[in-house]
Scaffold this motif. Structure first.
Motif, PDB file in Angstrom:
ATOM      1  N   ILE A   1       0.849  -1.200   0.000  1.00  0.00           N
ATOM      2  CA  ILE A   1       0.000   0.000   0.000  1.00  0.00           C
ATOM      3  C   ILE A   1       0.880   1.245   0.000  1.00  0.00           C
ATOM      4  CG2 ILE A   1      -1.730   1.299   1.281  1.00  0.00           C
ATOM      5  CD1 ILE A   1      -2.822  -1.193  -0.037  1.00  0.00           C
ATOM      6  N   GLY A   2       1.973   1.207   0.768  1.00  0.00           N
ATOM      7  CA  GLY A   2       2.872   2.362   0.805  1.00  0.00           C
ATOM      8  C   GLY A   2       3.451   2.676  -0.561  1.00  0.00           C
ATOM      9  N   ASP A   3       3.805   1.622  -1.336  1.00  0.00           N
ATOM     10  CA  ASP A   3       4.331   1.844  -2.685  1.00  0.00           C
ATOM     11  C   ASP A   3       3.287   2.481  -3.588  1.00  0.00           C
ATOM     12  OD1 ASP A   3       6.732   0.767  -1.928  1.00  0.00           O
ATOM     13  OD2 ASP A   3       6.374  -1.210  -2.799  1.00  0.00           O
ATOM     14  N   LYS A   4       2.041   2.028  -3.484  1.00  0.00           N
ATOM     15  CA  LYS A   4       0.975   2.607  -4.298  1.00  0.00           C
ATOM     16  C   LYS A   4       0.709   4.060  -3.910  1.00  0.00           C
ATOM     17  CE  LYS A   4      -1.261  -1.812  -5.311  1.00  0.00           C
ATOM     18  NZ  LYS A   4      -2.492  -2.620  -5.210  1.00  0.00           N
ATOM     19  N   VAL A   5       0.875   4.368  -2.635  1.00  0.00           N
ATOM     20  CA  VAL A   5       0.739   5.761  -2.193  1.00  0.00           C
ATOM     21  C   VAL A   5       1.814   6.624  -2.850  1.00  0.00           C
ATOM     22  CG1 VAL A   5       0.971   7.300  -0.210  1.00  0.00           C
ATOM     23  CG2 VAL A   5      -0.421   5.231  -0.029  1.00  0.00           C
ATOM     24  N   LEU A   6       3.043   6.130  -2.908  1.00  0.00           N
ATOM     25  CA  LEU A   6       4.131   6.893  -3.537  1.00  0.00           C
ATOM     26  C   LEU A   6       3.841   7.123  -5.023  1.00  0.00           C
ATOM     27  CD1 LEU A   6       7.264   5.237  -1.897  1.00  0.00           C
ATOM     28  CD2 LEU A   6       6.467   7.586  -1.567  1.00  0.00           C
ATOM     29  N   ILE A   7       3.295   6.116  -5.698  1.00  0.00           N
ATOM     30  CA  ILE A   7       2.954   6.286  -7.110  1.00  0.00           C
ATOM     31  C   ILE A   7       1.888   7.363  -7.264  1.00  0.00           C
ATOM     32  CG2 ILE A   7       1.918   5.132  -9.102  1.00  0.00           C
ATOM     33  CD1 ILE A   7       3.167   2.514  -8.088  1.00  0.00           C
ATOM     34  N   GLU A   8       0.869   7.327  -6.406  1.00  0.00           N
ATOM     35  CA  GLU A   8      -0.198   8.335  -6.465  1.00  0.00           C
ATOM     36  C   GLU A   8       0.340   9.723  -6.145  1.00  0.00           C
ATOM     37  OE1 GLU A   8      -3.969   9.851  -7.090  1.00  0.00           O
ATOM     38  OE2 GLU A   8      -3.182   7.853  -7.523  1.00  0.00           O
ATOM     39  N   VAL A   9       1.241   9.808  -5.174  1.00  0.00           N
ATOM     40  CA  VAL A   9       1.847  11.101  -4.830  1.00  0.00           C
ATOM     41  C   VAL A   9       2.594  11.669  -6.018  1.00  0.00           C
ATOM     42  CG1 VAL A   9       3.640  12.199  -3.431  1.00  0.00           C
ATOM     43  CG2 VAL A   9       1.973  10.688  -2.347  1.00  0.00           C
ATOM     44  N   GLY A  10       3.393  10.828  -6.691  1.00  0.00           N
ATOM     45  CA  GLY A  10       4.130  11.296  -7.863  1.00  0.00           C
ATOM     46  C   GLY A  10       3.202  11.812  -8.945  1.00  0.00           C
ATOM     47  N   GLN A  11       2.093  11.100  -9.185  1.00  0.00           N
ATOM     48  CA  GLN A  11       1.145  11.538 -10.215  1.00  0.00           C
ATOM     49  C   GLN A  11       0.487  12.857  -9.830  1.00  0.00           C
ATOM     50  OE1 GLN A  11      -1.449   8.147 -10.560  1.00  0.00           O
ATOM     51  NE2 GLN A  11       0.012   6.971 -11.820  1.00  0.00           N
ATOM     52  N   ARG A  12       0.141  13.049  -8.555  1.00  0.00           N
ATOM     53  CA  ARG A  12      -0.491  14.295  -8.125  1.00  0.00           C
ATOM     54  C   ARG A  12       0.480  15.472  -8.197  1.00  0.00           C
ATOM     55  NH1 ARG A  12      -4.783  13.081  -3.197  1.00  0.00           N
ATOM     56  NH2 ARG A  12      -5.795  11.255  -4.151  1.00  0.00           N
ATOM     57  N   ILE A  13       1.748  15.203  -7.856  1.00  0.00           N
ATOM     58  CA  ILE A  13       2.739  16.282  -7.968  1.00  0.00           C
ATOM     59  C   ILE A  13       2.901  16.678  -9.429  1.00  0.00           C
ATOM     60  CG2 ILE A  13       5.167  16.874  -7.665  1.00  0.00           C
ATOM     61  CD1 ILE A  13       5.204  15.111  -5.184  1.00  0.00           C
ATOM     62  N   GLN A  14       2.945  15.676 -10.330  1.00  0.00           N
ATOM     63  CA  GLN A  14       3.041  15.982 -11.760  1.00  0.00           C
ATOM     64  C   GLN A  14       1.845  16.809 -12.226  1.00  0.00           C
ATOM     65  OE1 GLN A  14       3.777  11.971 -13.478  1.00  0.00           O
ATOM     66  NE2 GLN A  14       5.491  12.941 -14.541  1.00  0.00           N
ATOM     67  N   GLY A  15       0.654  16.463 -11.732  1.00  0.00           N
ATOM     68  CA  GLY A  15      -0.531  17.207 -12.113  1.00  0.00           C
ATOM     69  C   GLY A  15      -0.499  18.645 -11.634  1.00  0.00           C
ATOM     70  N   ALA A  16       0.076  18.854 -10.444  1.00  0.00           N
ATOM     71  CA  ALA A  16       0.152  20.209  -9.902  1.00  0.00           C
ATOM     72  C   ALA A  16       1.288  21.015 -10.498  1.00  0.00           C
ATOM     73  CB  ALA A  16       0.302  20.151  -8.381  1.00  0.00           C
TER      74      ALA A  16
END
Length: 780
Positions: free
Chosen positions: A399-414
């Motif tokens: 779950i922690g790895d999937k959180v990091l992937i989601e964080v990276g995508q949100r940072i890219q979006g911002a």
């Protein structure tokens, strides 16, 4: 007179025979003739001088003498004939003997064994080489011995082979075979019939020749196997006519036909006109160069279009002219694809597929170069994900790895086009241009807002915030390393302020960062220079009062007196050692010193030493503990190793295996800071701890917070239910001691029992000096 006439006639005959080549008659005949002449010449003298007184009948005495002399001559002639015949026979015998000796000598000097049998298979002749080959002696070969008798002799000598028995079992053996003797020698046997019905056999030992032939055949098969299994396609052509001479199994994928079918063919016979023209032109280029030519090009195969690395090498003949063209085809499709993936991986994070730290530093250097001459600004953001450790502890690393992937995508979006990278762990980097610091702060606030919303991962609601540090170009640095370091310093300040905050770099932050780096260097030197020391805090049995006899052991605690800074609190250098990895080396030193000290105590009290999770992850911890116990002579049962939940959180299976191996050494294992984590009960179920230490946070609030009392009471009950000893840390008042004693806590530790101090202050407790008095701790 008639006798004389007869002798003259005989002499003429002898001379005539001599003249016509009758050499053998000469000695005997000449003697007989001479004797006859002598006797005849004196016949008259003999007749007159020795004449009888009267006549014998009517015979003339001369006649009688002539008859006697004639008879003597005839007898002499006959004797001469006999002598001649005997001499001739002996001469023939000597000649036959010489011929036999010559033939026998010739046969005996042959390198092959020779055997001659008559029609009845009786031995007529065998030479010495035959006897040597089969270990026979001449004295054993009797006259008339048969071939069967010879094989029986060979059987007795252990030189009879099965091939000979089978071959000579036929009525009319003829031909050749290879006999393998029991001693592993090999003999070629050739048998031919003779006109008289007999046989002649030639036996030639061929052990070495056969061995060489077998080695040659083995080498040939080996080379064929090697050529066929070379992991590249191999083709050899004759330069003169372009015909294919050799192709291995791997070449079938290139030529799309069986290798046996291309021998003797040319390129034009195998490929279509366009491909053949291209291949021939490349072959001619290699021949003209007389060296190696390498190139990559696609080739259509049964598996589809593949990329091949082709190498062409020209082999020169004795005259220096090109004789052979060797071509290899290596399928490099997968390798090139792997290299492309590796090149991508070298500059991208394997989890989020974002650029990694090297790629980020490269992009940052390019940005500096691009903005350096046009007076443009940009910001570098160092972004730390908050709460990732807790997410890993509660939900697991997946779950922690999937959180990091989601964080990276949100940072890219911002980011809106900025360079986003994962710098490592839970840290991300961002390069954003525009007016600064307004642009950098606006992006940071947008990222914080996007990440402030909960994540839905695999049906689980997860929350993770971010803390951000910002540095500006060119104000805060003109090189990539300085900008990223200053962004990190701002992040450090923001984390020290509060989670979720945003901080822009200020010059004094750099000084703080420098101080921290300097402290790290000093700590490393302190470990090597012996500046660290150990203080010991006593542990005791819980009771309404605690006296010296209640002391059960000590916990070893590291202390650092800096040469210029003075006393450095453990709360500063221990976390620094954890972050930098120095804790592994420092932990080994603490463990060894504590064991050396405890082994010298007259009173065998317990000694407790804290272990860091990093010590479980690096090196051979079990081997280290075993060697220290062996070197110091400390009884394993006196050593207590205190661990935190972090040991099992990092890698549960590995940590659990190491704990079991440590316990097998005989040492005691204690769970420290119990109750401050998330999964303590799971760990208690998985491993039989010897002791549980209640975190000081619960003990400190005893008497002030009913929840703390309930938790402590529950932990004590849990420990007793698991048959595990319970020790409370942070006991500083009589009220706390009384509560713990009442609730049945097994042990206590804290300032109320004794402060950490050099072991010399507790000399009486360890038996080095007599105790002056019992120190009683009770109310009033």
């Amino acid at each position: 007179m008639a006798g004389k006439t007869l002798l003259r006639t005989w002499l003429k005959t002898c001379l005539k025979t001599r003249l016509t080549g009758g050499k053998a008659l000469t000695p005997a005949v000449v003697v007989a003739c001479l004797t006859g002449l002598a006797l005849t010449g004196n016949a008259a003298f003999a007749a007159t001088r020795f004449a009888p007184p009267d006549y014998i009948g009517s015979l003339d005495p001369n006649l009688i003498w002539e008859i006697l002399l004639g008879g003597f001559v005839v007898l002499s002639f006959l004797a001469a004939v006999v002598v001649w015949v005997v001499s001739a026979f002996r001469r023939v015998q000597r000649q036959q003997l010489r011929r036999d000796t010559f033939v026998s000598s010739a046969f005996n000097h042959l390198g092959q064994g020779v055997v001659i049998l008559d029609a009845d298979r009786r031995l007529l002749f065998c030479n010495e080489r035959y006897l040597d080959i089969y270990g026979l002696k001449r004295s054993e070969i009797f006259k008339g011995i048969t071939s069967t008798g010879l094989r029986e002799l060979r059987s007795a000598r252990g030189t009879l082979d099965a091939e000979s028995v089978e071959f000579f079992a036929h009525p009319m053996p003829k031909g050749s075979f290879v006999a393998t003797l029991p001693d592993a020698r090999s003999v070629v046997v050739k048998v031919n019939p003779l006109p008289n019905g007999g046989f002649i056999g030639i036996h030639e030992e061929c052990t070495e020749q056969r061995k060489l032939a077998q080695e040659l055949e083995s080498t040939k098969k080996f080379l064929e196997m090697v050529v066929d299994n070379i992991p590249v396609a191999l083709i050899v052509q004759n330069v003169e006519d372009g015909r294919y001479l050799l192709a291995n199994r791997g070449s079938e994928a290139v030529i799309n036909r069986r290798r046996e079918d291309i021998t003797g063919l040319t390129t034009e016979d195998i490929f279509n006109a366009r491909e053949a023209k291209l291949i021939v032109s490349r072959d001619q280029a290699a021949i003209h160069k007389r060296g190696m030519i390498s190139e990559e090009h696609p080739i259509s195969t049964e598996a589809g279009l593949r990329l091949f690395l082709t190498r062409r090498v020209t082999v020169l003949g004795d005259g220096g002219a090109p004789q052979y063209l060797i071509k290899t085809y290596e399928d490099v499709t997968d390798r090139r694809q792997t290299e492309a993936r590796m090149a991508h991986m070298a500059y991208h994070d394997g989890l989020t597929d974002l650029p990694n730290r090297p790629a980020f530093m490269q992009a940052l250097a390019q940005m500096i170069e691009a903005c350096g001459n046009v007076a443009e600004e940009f910001a570098v953001l160092s972004i730390d994900v908050d709460g990732l450790k807790e997410i890993n502890d509660v939900f697991g690393y997946a779950i922690g790895d999937k959180v990091l992937i989601e964080v990276g995508q949100r940072i890219q979006g911002a980011a809106g086009g900025g360079v986003v990278a994962r710098l490592g762990g839970d840290e991300f980097g961002l390069i954003i241009d525009g007016k600064q610091p307004q642009g950098g702060r606006a992006i940071a606030e947008r990222i914080a807002e996007l990440l402030g919303h909960q994540f839905s991962i695999d049906g689980k609601s997860v929350h993770a915030g971010v803390t951000i540090g910002i540095s500006l170009f060119p104000r805060d640095g003109t090189d990539a390393a300085a900008l990223l370091a200053n962004a990190g310093a701002a992040l450090f300040r923001a984390k020290a302020t509060s989670r979720g905050s945003i901080s822009i770099f200020e010059p004094e932050m750099d000084q703080q960062l420098r101080d921290r780096r300097l402290l790290h260097q000093d700590l490393s030197a302190a470990i090597h220079n012996g500046e660290l020391s150990l203080h010991y805090q006593p542990q005791a049995r819980a009771g309404q009062t605690v006296v010296d006899d209640d002391i059960t052991g000590f916990e070893a605690l590291a202390r650092w007196i800096h040469p210029s800074r003075g006393f450095v609190p453990p709360g500063e250098f221990i976390p620094l050692a954890e972050e930098s990895g120095l804790i592994v080396e420092m932990g080994e030193w603490i463990l060894r010193q504590a064991c050396v000290e405890a082994a010298s105590w007259p009173v065998p009290l317990q000694i407790a030493v804290n272990l860091s999770p990093a010590q479980f992850m690096h090196g051979d911890l079990v081997g280290l503990v075993h060697s220290i116990l062996f070197d110091t002579g400390l009884q394993p049962g006196r050593l207590e190793l205190e661990i935190t939940e972090g040991v099992l959180i990092e890698d549960f299976e590995r940590g659990l295996a190491l704990l079991r191996r440590l316990k097998a050494l005989g040492v005691r294992i204690s769970m420290d800071d119990f109750g401050s984590g998330y999964s303590s009960l799971t760990y208690l179920q998985a491993f039989p701890f010897d002791k549980i230490k209640i975190d000081r946070a619960f003990v400190t609030n005893l008497g002030h917070n009913p929840q703390s009392a309930a938790i402590v009471r529950a932990v004590i009950g849990l420990g007793h239910g698991l048959d595990v000893s319970i020790v409370a840390e942070g006991v500083e008042t009589q009220e706390q001691l009384s509560f713990l004693a009442k609730e049945g806590c097994d042990g206590v530790q804290g300032y109320f029992i004794g402060r950490p101090a050099p072991i010399g202050q507790y000399a009486g407790l360890i038996g080095r000096a007599p105790a002056v008095r019992d120190v009683e701790r009770k109310a009033g």
